[in-house]
Design a protein around this motif. Structure first.
Motif, PDB file in Angstrom:
ATOM      1  N   MET A   1      30.533 -13.765  -0.277  1.00 59.06           N
ATOM      2  CA  MET A   1      29.751 -12.546  -0.435  1.00 59.06           C
ATOM      3  C   MET A   1      29.787 -12.117  -1.893  1.00 59.06           C
ATOM      4  N   ASP A   2      28.643 -11.746  -2.413  1.00 59.47           N
ATOM      5  CA  ASP A   2      28.535 -11.347  -3.812  1.00 59.47           C
ATOM      6  C   ASP A   2      28.914  -9.876  -3.962  1.00 59.47           C
ATOM      7  N   GLU A   3      29.886  -9.619  -4.830  1.00 60.19           N
ATOM      8  CA  GLU A   3      30.377  -8.257  -5.050  1.00 60.19           C
ATOM      9  C   GLU A   3      29.349  -7.421  -5.806  1.00 60.19           C
ATOM     10  N   SER A   4      29.359  -6.133  -5.551  1.00 60.24           N
ATOM     11  CA  SER A   4      28.568  -5.206  -6.341  1.00 60.24           C
ATOM     12  C   SER A   4      29.421  -4.731  -7.500  1.00 60.24           C
ATOM     13  N   VAL A   5      28.859  -4.766  -8.704  1.00 61.65           N
ATOM     14  CA  VAL A   5      29.557  -4.326  -9.905  1.00 61.65           C
ATOM     15  C   VAL A   5      28.696  -3.290 -10.617  1.00 61.65           C
ATOM     16  N   GLU A   6      29.336  -2.553 -11.494  1.00 57.33           N
ATOM     17  CA  GLU A   6      28.589  -1.571 -12.278  1.00 57.33           C
ATOM     18  C   GLU A   6      28.107  -2.210 -13.570  1.00 57.33           C
ATOM     19  N   ARG A   7      26.816  -2.145 -13.794  1.00 54.03           N
ATOM     20  CA  ARG A   7      26.248  -2.586 -15.058  1.00 54.03           C
ATOM     21  C   ARG A   7      26.528  -1.474 -16.065  1.00 54.03           C
ATOM     22  N   VAL A   8      27.050  -1.851 -17.241  1.00 58.05           N
ATOM     23  CA  VAL A   8      27.405  -0.857 -18.256  1.00 58.05           C
ATOM     24  C   VAL A   8      26.701  -1.186 -19.575  1.00 58.05           C
ATOM     25  N   ASP A   9      26.648  -0.191 -20.445  1.00 60.13           N
ATOM     26  CA  ASP A   9      26.083  -0.420 -21.777  1.00 60.13           C
ATOM     27  C   ASP A   9      27.210  -0.735 -22.759  1.00 60.13           C
ATOM     28  N   GLY A  10      26.883  -0.866 -24.024  1.00 56.54           N
ATOM     29  CA  GLY A  10      27.862  -1.211 -25.049  1.00 56.54           C
ATOM     30  C   GLY A  10      28.961  -0.190 -25.228  1.00 56.54           C
ATOM     31  N   GLN A  11      28.733   1.054 -24.782  1.00 58.13           N
ATOM     32  CA  GLN A  11      29.754   2.097 -24.859  1.00 58.13           C
ATOM     33  C   GLN A  11      30.483   2.288 -23.524  1.00 58.13           C
ATOM     34  N   ASP A  12      30.258   1.367 -22.589  1.00 63.32           N
ATOM     35  CA  ASP A  12      30.928   1.363 -21.291  1.00 63.32           C
ATOM     36  C   ASP A  12      30.441   2.474 -20.369  1.00 63.32           C
ATOM     37  N   ARG A  13      29.221   2.932 -20.575  1.00 65.15           N
ATOM     38  CA  ARG A  13      28.622   3.930 -19.679  1.00 65.15           C
ATOM     39  C   ARG A  13      27.887   3.201 -18.562  1.00 65.15           C
ATOM     40  N   VAL A  14      28.038   3.697 -17.341  1.00 66.91           N
ATOM     41  CA  VAL A  14      27.430   3.060 -16.178  1.00 66.91           C
ATOM     42  C   VAL A  14      25.911   3.259 -16.203  1.00 66.91           C
ATOM     43  N   LEU A  15      25.188   2.136 -16.041  1.00 65.76           N
ATOM     44  CA  LEU A  15      23.731   2.159 -15.998  1.00 65.76           C
ATOM     45  C   LEU A  15      23.194   1.986 -14.584  1.00 65.76           C
ATOM     46  N   GLY A  16      24.015   1.430 -13.711  1.00 67.15           N
ATOM     47  CA  GLY A  16      23.592   1.191 -12.338  1.00 67.15           C
ATOM     48  C   GLY A  16      24.488   0.175 -11.680  1.00 67.15           C
ATOM     49  N   VAL A  17      24.188  -0.148 -10.443  1.00 63.24           N
ATOM     50  CA  VAL A  17      24.970  -1.113  -9.669  1.00 63.24           C
ATOM     51  C   VAL A  17      24.113  -2.338  -9.412  1.00 63.24           C
ATOM     52  N   ILE A  18      24.679  -3.519  -9.647  1.00 62.24           N
ATOM     53  CA  ILE A  18      24.010  -4.789  -9.400  1.00 62.24           C
ATOM     54  C   ILE A  18      25.016  -5.765  -8.795  1.00 62.24           C
ATOM     55  N   SER A  19      24.537  -6.877  -8.311  1.00 66.56           N
ATOM     56  CA  SER A  19      25.464  -7.881  -7.796  1.00 66.56           C
ATOM     57  C   SER A  19      26.115  -8.592  -8.972  1.00 66.56           C
ATOM     58  N   ARG A  20      27.326  -9.072  -8.752  1.00 67.59           N
ATOM     59  CA  ARG A  20      28.017  -9.799  -9.823  1.00 67.59           C
ATOM     60  C   ARG A  20      27.229 -11.056 -10.197  1.00 67.59           C
ATOM     61  N   GLY A  21      26.675 -11.722  -9.212  1.00 72.26           N
ATOM     62  CA  GLY A  21      25.862 -12.907  -9.484  1.00 72.26           C
ATOM     63  C   GLY A  21      24.697 -12.602 -10.398  1.00 72.26           C
ATOM     64  N   GLU A  22      24.023 -11.490 -10.147  1.00 76.73           N
ATOM     65  CA  GLU A  22      22.898 -11.077 -10.989  1.00 76.73           C
ATOM     66  C   GLU A  22      23.392 -10.737 -12.391  1.00 76.73           C
ATOM     67  N   ALA A  23      24.518 -10.049 -12.491  1.00 77.40           N
ATOM     68  CA  ALA A  23      25.068  -9.692 -13.809  1.00 77.40           C
ATOM     69  C   ALA A  23      25.330 -10.957 -14.624  1.00 77.40           C
ATOM     70  N   ILE A  24      25.889 -11.977 -13.977  1.00 76.15           N
ATOM     71  CA  ILE A  24      26.187 -13.228 -14.678  1.00 76.15           C
ATOM     72  C   ILE A  24      24.904 -13.967 -15.032  1.00 76.15           C
ATOM     73  N   ARG A  25      24.006 -14.121 -14.052  1.00 79.49           N
ATOM     74  CA  ARG A  25      22.749 -14.850 -14.295  1.00 79.49           C
ATOM     75  C   ARG A  25      21.926 -14.238 -15.417  1.00 79.49           C
ATOM     76  N   GLU A  26      21.875 -12.903 -15.436  1.00 78.62           N
ATOM     77  CA  GLU A  26      21.014 -12.208 -16.391  1.00 78.62           C
ATOM     78  C   GLU A  26      21.750 -11.746 -17.647  1.00 78.62           C
ATOM     79  N   GLY A  27      23.044 -12.058 -17.742  1.00 76.22           N
ATOM     80  CA  GLY A  27      23.801 -11.687 -18.930  1.00 76.22           C
ATOM     81  C   GLY A  27      23.972 -10.191 -19.107  1.00 76.22           C
TER      82      GLY A  27
END
Length: 166
Positions: A1-27
């Protein structure tokens, strides 16, 4: 199962929630927690990843860690990973974070430190081997063995942090 992670910006502010797989695939930047484990003598726990893990099978690592799931702090993620991978309960101390561009994709790495017992009970599905090394021994091992891509940068920054704060 693919975990949900928080997408963050360069200052570590949360931008939203995405799957870890998507975070890795899309950098996409997301949070990862890693703990450098020391024993009472100051040696560092090094381990070799199991051949069954999906990411970097059979490579050595300087720390124990993984992605912070959505809603989880760096410290919570670090404590969870210590319990899952080493079978220990500890309260890792967050030392610093940095954007790590080595590895599968860029991520904000929260580097922790914890003093743990010598007798750890690693999960064999995660850890194939472990041992305790002094800092000089670890420096040599990094040159002689195949470590995960982020181990070199993590150890370099960890030593710099310790030097600046001692």
């Amino acid at each position: 199962m693919d975990e949900s992670v928080e997408r963050v910006d360069g200052q570590d502010r949360v931008l939203g929630v995405i799957s870890r797989g998507e975070a890795i695939r899309e950098g996409r930047l997301h949070r990862v927690a890693l703990t450098v484990c020391r024993d009472e003598d100051g040696r560092i726990l090094v381990h070799r990843r199991s051949e069954q893990v999906s990411r970097f099978p059979g490579l050595y690592e300087v720390g124990v860690g993984g992605a912070a799931i959505a809603g989880e702090s760096y410290e919570q993620a670090a404590a969870r990973e210590l319990a899952e991978e080493l079978g220990i309960r500890a309260l890792p101390r967050l030392l610093f974070t940095f954007i790590n561009r080595s590895g599968l994709s860029p991520h904000r790495l929260g580097v922790h430190e914890a003093v743990v017992p010598n007798a750890v009970a690693p999960d064999p599905d995660e850890v194939a081997w472990h041992g305790w090394l002094t800092e000089p021994e670890l420096g040599s091992a990094l040159l002689e063995r195949h470590f995960t891509p982020d181990s070199h940068e993590t150890f370099r920054q960890y030593l710099a942090f310790r030097s600046a704060h001692s």
